[in-house]
Design a protein around this motif. Structure first.
Motif, PDB file in Angstrom:
ATOM      1  N   SER A 196       0.818  -1.203   0.000  1.00  0.00           N
ATOM      2  CA  SER A 196       0.000   0.000   0.000  1.00  0.00           C
ATOM      3  C   SER A 196       0.854   1.255   0.000  1.00  0.00           C
ATOM      4  CB  SER A 196      -0.918   0.014   1.225  1.00  0.00           C
ATOM      5  OG  SER A 196      -0.160   0.244   2.406  1.00  0.00           O
ATOM      6  N   ALA A 197       0.221   2.381  -0.339  1.00  0.00           N
ATOM      7  CA  ALA A 197       0.913   3.671  -0.331  1.00  0.00           C
ATOM      8  C   ALA A 197       1.267   4.102   1.085  1.00  0.00           C
ATOM      9  CB  ALA A 197       0.027   4.725  -0.993  1.00  0.00           C
ATOM     10  N   GLU A 198       0.591   3.534   2.076  1.00  0.00           N
ATOM     11  CA  GLU A 198       0.848   3.906   3.470  1.00  0.00           C
ATOM     12  C   GLU A 198       2.146   3.314   4.004  1.00  0.00           C
ATOM     13  OE1 GLU A 198      -2.171   2.761   2.408  1.00  0.00           O
ATOM     14  OE2 GLU A 198      -2.987   4.808   2.339  1.00  0.00           O
ATOM     15  N   GLN A 257       9.301   6.502   5.530  1.00  0.00           N
ATOM     16  CA  GLN A 257       9.195   7.334   6.717  1.00  0.00           C
ATOM     17  C   GLN A 257       8.455   6.613   7.839  1.00  0.00           C
ATOM     18  OE1 GLN A 257       8.484   8.270   3.610  1.00  0.00           O
ATOM     19  NE2 GLN A 257      10.153   9.730   3.210  1.00  0.00           N
ATOM     20  N   HIS A 258       7.356   5.953   7.486  1.00  0.00           N
ATOM     21  CA  HIS A 258       6.592   5.201   8.484  1.00  0.00           C
ATOM     22  C   HIS A 258       7.437   4.078   9.076  1.00  0.00           C
ATOM     23  CE1 HIS A 258       3.557   2.587  10.289  1.00  0.00           C
ATOM     24  NE2 HIS A 258       4.091   1.610   9.586  1.00  0.00           N
ATOM     25  N   PHE A 259       8.088   3.315   8.226  1.00  0.00           N
ATOM     26  CA  PHE A 259       8.845   2.164   8.692  1.00  0.00           C
ATOM     27  C   PHE A 259      10.013   2.589   9.570  1.00  0.00           C
ATOM     28  CE2 PHE A 259      11.980  -1.314   7.946  1.00  0.00           C
ATOM     29  CZ  PHE A 259      11.262  -2.303   8.595  1.00  0.00           C
ATOM     30  N   VAL A 260      10.719   3.626   9.169  1.00  0.00           N
ATOM     31  CA  VAL A 260      11.849   4.127   9.964  1.00  0.00           C
ATOM     32  C   VAL A 260      11.358   4.607  11.321  1.00  0.00           C
ATOM     33  CG1 VAL A 260      13.574   5.954  10.141  1.00  0.00           C
ATOM     34  CG2 VAL A 260      13.301   4.698   7.995  1.00  0.00           C
ATOM     35  N   MET A 277       7.431  -9.035  13.039  1.00  0.00           N
ATOM     36  CA  MET A 277       6.367 -10.009  13.245  1.00  0.00           C
ATOM     37  C   MET A 277       5.224  -9.473  14.101  1.00  0.00           C
ATOM     38  SD  MET A 277       8.536 -13.543  13.549  1.00  0.00           S
ATOM     39  CE  MET A 277       7.056 -14.528  13.655  1.00  0.00           C
ATOM     40  N   GLU A 278       5.373  -8.276  14.642  1.00  0.00           N
ATOM     41  CA  GLU A 278       4.337  -7.682  15.498  1.00  0.00           C
ATOM     42  C   GLU A 278       3.123  -7.206  14.730  1.00  0.00           C
ATOM     43  OE1 GLU A 278       6.155  -5.703  19.560  1.00  0.00           O
ATOM     44  OE2 GLU A 278       5.842  -4.473  17.794  1.00  0.00           O
ATOM     45  N   GLN A 279       3.254  -6.956  13.434  1.00  0.00           N
ATOM     46  CA  GLN A 279       2.168  -6.491  12.565  1.00  0.00           C
ATOM     47  C   GLN A 279       1.830  -5.017  12.742  1.00  0.00           C
ATOM     48  OE1 GLN A 279       1.135  -9.102  10.366  1.00  0.00           O
ATOM     49  NE2 GLN A 279       2.850  -9.978  11.479  1.00  0.00           N
ATOM     50  N   ARG A 280       2.685  -4.262  13.430  1.00  0.00           N
ATOM     51  CA  ARG A 280       2.441  -2.830  13.594  1.00  0.00           C
ATOM     52  C   ARG A 280       3.241  -2.004  12.582  1.00  0.00           C
ATOM     53  NH1 ARG A 280      -0.266  -1.185  18.159  1.00  0.00           N
ATOM     54  NH2 ARG A 280      -0.699  -2.806  19.705  1.00  0.00           N
ATOM     55  N   ALA A 281       4.489  -2.371  12.387  1.00  0.00           N
ATOM     56  CA  ALA A 281       5.305  -1.659  11.403  1.00  0.00           C
ATOM     57  C   ALA A 281       4.834  -1.973   9.994  1.00  0.00           C
ATOM     58  CB  ALA A 281       6.776  -2.027  11.569  1.00  0.00           C
ATOM     59  N   VAL A 282       4.407  -3.220   9.787  1.00  0.00           N
ATOM     60  CA  VAL A 282       3.881  -3.681   8.503  1.00  0.00           C
ATOM     61  C   VAL A 282       3.164  -4.991   8.766  1.00  0.00           C
ATOM     62  CG1 VAL A 282       6.034  -4.872   7.904  1.00  0.00           C
ATOM     63  CG2 VAL A 282       4.431  -4.220   6.097  1.00  0.00           C
ATOM     64  N   VAL A 283       2.073  -5.243   8.046  1.00  0.00           N
ATOM     65  CA  VAL A 283       1.319  -6.469   8.291  1.00  0.00           C
ATOM     66  C   VAL A 283       1.714  -7.565   7.309  1.00  0.00           C
ATOM     67  CG1 VAL A 283      -0.651  -5.216   9.223  1.00  0.00           C
ATOM     68  CG2 VAL A 283      -0.601  -5.810   6.796  1.00  0.00           C
ATOM     69  N   GLY A 284       1.421  -8.800   7.714  1.00  0.00           N
ATOM     70  CA  GLY A 284       1.564  -9.923   6.798  1.00  0.00           C
ATOM     71  C   GLY A 284       2.824 -10.739   6.934  1.00  0.00           C
ATOM     72  N   LEU A 285       3.847 -10.172   7.581  1.00  0.00           N
ATOM     73  CA  LEU A 285       5.100 -10.912   7.715  1.00  0.00           C
ATOM     74  C   LEU A 285       5.010 -11.916   8.851  1.00  0.00           C
ATOM     75  CD1 LEU A 285       7.906  -8.232   7.308  1.00  0.00           C
ATOM     76  CD2 LEU A 285       7.503 -10.192   5.830  1.00  0.00           C
TER      77      LEU A 285
END
Length: 261
Positions: free
Chosen positions: A130-132, A136-139, A154-162
């Motif tokens: 996604s564009a989100e 910047q968000h991940f850093v 693996m927490e699903q907060r920085a990015v989901v699905g991993l």
């Protein structure tokens, strides 16, 4: 455990099967497998989508059935709901005779009925495609915690699905040790890791879709060329050092001790 690519493959297969019909009955073999399914009776299935590792069956009027496949679950449409296999744990019977069934040998999958999707995933981060999911968000997410980077992924907060497989593979591609504190990783390396997360999941998605379309059951990660996951003691493809395994968050983490710092 099925991760984003496998769950997306299941979701797309559901759309192809088009189970768009009224639910006339529901059932489950264990009380812990499903919650509130009987409230779906009389509603029509209108769509199938994915959020992170969750499958959402959209019902008429706004409610949803959320499905989490857990370790061995699979959600499929069968032509006759009466012809359920021994591994089916819960099902939705449709008015045209078909059934949406949760096949799950280990009986860990879950189905839950919700009146609305509002607030259901407020604790989840952005989708990786996604564009989100910006650099910047991940850093920012990484810099605010001392947690090992593998656990953050693996927490699903920085990015989901991993999950375990693709988190380990993305970290290998980025050359980052899975135990390294997230806030000690440079911005440059974090941005590189973000790119590899997208690349790894893209390749894995292609593999999962192809595997799921083959006859018979599909295997998690099938045809995906893992570099470290499950290869303890084998030679690293890059440096020939022996791949190692260590426990992290109750799971096994695989990494190369020379390539990942």
């Amino acid at each position: 455990m099925p991760e984003l690519p496998e769950v997306e493959a299941v979701t797309r297969k559901l759309r192809v099967a088009s189970p768009w019909a009224e639910i006339v009955a529901t059932g489950q073999f264990r009380p812990t497998t499903a919650t509130g399914l009987e409230r779906a009776i009389g509603l029509r299935v209108e769509g199938a989508s994915r959020r992170g590792k969750h499958i959402l069956l959209s019902l008429s009027g706004g409610p949803v059935v959320r499905v989490h496949l857990k370790m061995t679950g699979n959600l499929v449409v069968i032509p006759d709901v009466r012809l359920r296999t021994a591994t089916v744990r819960a099902w939705l019977a449709l008015n045209d005779g078909r059934g949406i069934v949760l096949e799950d040998p280990r009986a860990l999958g879950r189905l839950t009925f919700h009146e609305t999707i509002d607030g259901l995933f407020d604790d989840l981060g952005p989708e990786p495609f996604s564009a989100e999911f910006t650099a910047q968000h991940f850093v920012a997410e990484a810099q605010r915690t001392k947690k090992p980077i593998k656990l953050l992924l693996m927490e699903q907060r920085a990015v989901v699905g991993l999950g375990n497989i693709y988190a380990a593979e993305a970290l290998f591609q980025a050359g980052i040790h899975p135990a390294k504190p997230s806030n000690e990783i440079s911005v440059v390396r974090l941005k590189r890791l973000r790119g590899h997360i997208v690349d790894v999941l893209t390749a894995a998605l292609d593999s999962a879709i192809a595997a799921y379309e083959q006859p018979g059951a599909f295997t998690e990660g099938e045809n995906f060329p893992v570099a470290v996951y499950g290869r303890e003691g084998e030679a690293c493809w890059r440096c020939r050092a022996a791949i190692r395994r260590m426990p992290q968050g109750g799971r096994s983490t695989y990494y190369c001790p020379k390539c990942q710092r």
